[in-house]
Design an enzyme around this catalytic site. Structure first.
Site, PDB file in Angstrom:
ATOM      1  N   SER A   1      32.709  37.769  30.371  1.00 50.26           N
ATOM      2  CA  SER A   1      32.373  37.079  30.818  1.00 50.26           C
ATOM      3  C   SER A   1      32.982  35.852  31.185  1.00 50.26           C
ATOM      4  CB  SER A   1      31.209  37.213  29.516  1.00 50.26           C
ATOM      5  OG  SER A   1      30.714  38.271  29.319  1.00 50.26           O
TER       6      SER A   1
ATOM      7  N   HIS B   1      32.171  41.379  37.254  1.00 51.33           N
ATOM      8  CA  HIS B   1      30.767  40.656  36.349  1.00 51.33           C
ATOM      9  C   HIS B   1      29.566  41.144  36.703  1.00 51.33           C
ATOM     10  CE1 HIS B   1      29.243  37.124  34.060  1.00 51.33           C
ATOM     11  NE2 HIS B   1      29.457  38.500  33.060  1.00 51.33           N
TER      12      HIS B   1
ATOM     13  N   GLU C   1      29.415  40.027  40.190  1.00 51.23           N
ATOM     14  CA  GLU C   1      30.241  38.537  40.093  1.00 51.23           C
ATOM     15  C   GLU C   1      31.408  38.950  40.196  1.00 51.23           C
ATOM     16  OE1 GLU C   1      30.108  33.851  38.894  1.00 51.23           O
ATOM     17  OE2 GLU C   1      29.930  35.844  37.188  1.00 51.23           O
TER      18      GLU C   1
ATOM     19  N   ASN D   1      28.057  32.043  34.498  1.00 52.08           N
ATOM     20  CA  ASN D   1      28.137  30.910  32.969  1.00 52.08           C
ATOM     21  C   ASN D   1      28.477  29.465  32.864  1.00 52.08           C
ATOM     22  OD1 ASN D   1      27.536  33.182  31.164  1.00 52.08           O
ATOM     23  ND2 ASN D   1      30.011  33.822  31.162  1.00 52.08           N
TER      24      ASN D   1
END
Ligand code: NAD
Length: 286
Positions: free
Chosen positions: A122, A143, A155, A193
């Site tokens: 992450s 991801h 991702e 994130n």
């Protein structure tokens, strides 16, 4: 390696993400070597995958025969030597840099020279993880989102040395899994994130400063911004400890104080109020 040469996939780690990743590969026809440290974890993961596939059968999205075939494609293994046949490896072990490096080095020494290594991290630098292997050009970030079988996005993160061929194969592979791949370059927090965590953090500041109660903050974002889940509800789902860790990665990576974790988040983590998984976070769970 072209996507057509990818015949066998390995997934490292059979936890929350690993079992979902194994599920989507097996459902798309790929034989999967699913590796974890002990057989009990693997048995639990196979139980979860079986239950989740059954749910798709109940919704008429999958036939019972295809469910059994998908399950049969997953071979649980505990020994990394068993991964030699893998053409594409997705690493989904806990988010600890040193552990990931150790495991990636180990698998790097076992798989064939053409195989691609992908990490589901992450927040750890893809460029850095790649540099610890013998194949930085065949290393990429993949991801997935939780829960993997339900969420459309992957991702795909290019490290500094990721080759065009590795990128192209990974993008096409995502399509084969029925996912939508979005291409991202390697910077702290990638996109997901980097955008999400400041939102969650700001929501926590609003609660700490007494602007509004958690329910009110979440209601504003759900009803006012059409978010399916409020940011604090989502933070509880992700885990408040995980949120703080990712904010710390952003803070270190950019050196910008806008990423400092809200003291209320840190206080909840210190109290052991980690969200859903511990029964209490911004909300309580029975
Ligand atoms: P998890 O703790 O649920 O699962 C990790 C698994 O790895 C465990 O089953 C553990 O036994 C296993 N493991 C530990 N050492 C191992 C080894 N040497 N070989 C093989 N397996 C080993 O963790 P998770 O939530 O599935 O997260 C995995 C990765 O995915 C992390 O990098 C995390 O940042 C990332 N991620 C998590 C989420 C999420 O919402 N949980 C979302 C996106 C990405």
């Amino acid at each position: 390696m072209s996507v057509d040469s990818i015949k066998t996939v390995a997934v490292l780690g059979a936890g929350t993400m690993g079992n979902g990743i194994a599920h989507v590969f097996a459902r798309s026809g790929y034989p999967v070597l699913l590796r974890d440290v002990d057989q009990k974890v693997l048995d639990r993961a196979l139980g979860t995958i079986s239950k989740n596939l059954e749910r798709e059968v109940a919704k008429n999205k999958l036939t019972a025969a295809d469910r059994s075939a998908a399950l049969d494609r997953i071979q649980p293994v505990t020994d990394s030597k068993a991964l030699a046949a893998a053409d594409f490896v997705v690493e989904a072990v806990p988010e600890q840099r040193d552990l990931k490096i150790r495991i990636l080095k180990d698998v790097d020494s076992v798989i064939g020279p053409g195989a691609i290594l992908a990490s589901n991290t992450s927040s750890i630098s893809i460029t850095e993880l790649a540099a610890h292997t013998s194949r930085p050009d065949r290393f990429i970030g993949m991801h997935f989102m939780n829960p993997v079988p339900m969420m459309a996005l992957v991702e795909v993160i290019n490290g500094a040395a990721t080759s065009d061929a590795t990128f192209a194969a990974t993008m096409t592979l995502c399509e084969k899994l029925g996912k939508t791949a979005v291409s991202v370059n390697d910077f702290p927090g990638f996109v997901a994130n980097r955008v999400l965590m400041p939102l969650i953090n700001e929501a926590a500041f609003a609660v700490m400063e007494g602007v509004a109660a958690p329910e009110a903050v979440d209601a504003v974002m759900k009803l006012g911004m059409n978010h399916p889940m409020g940011p604090l509800q989502l933070a509880d789902f992700i885990g408040l400890d995980v949120c703080v860790e990712i904010l710390d990665v952003l803070l270190r990576g950019f050196g910008d104080p806008k990423y400092r974790a809200c003291p209320l988040l840190r206080k909840y983590v210190a109290a052991g109020w980690l969200g859903r998984k511990s029964g209490r976070g911004f909300y309580t769970y029975s």
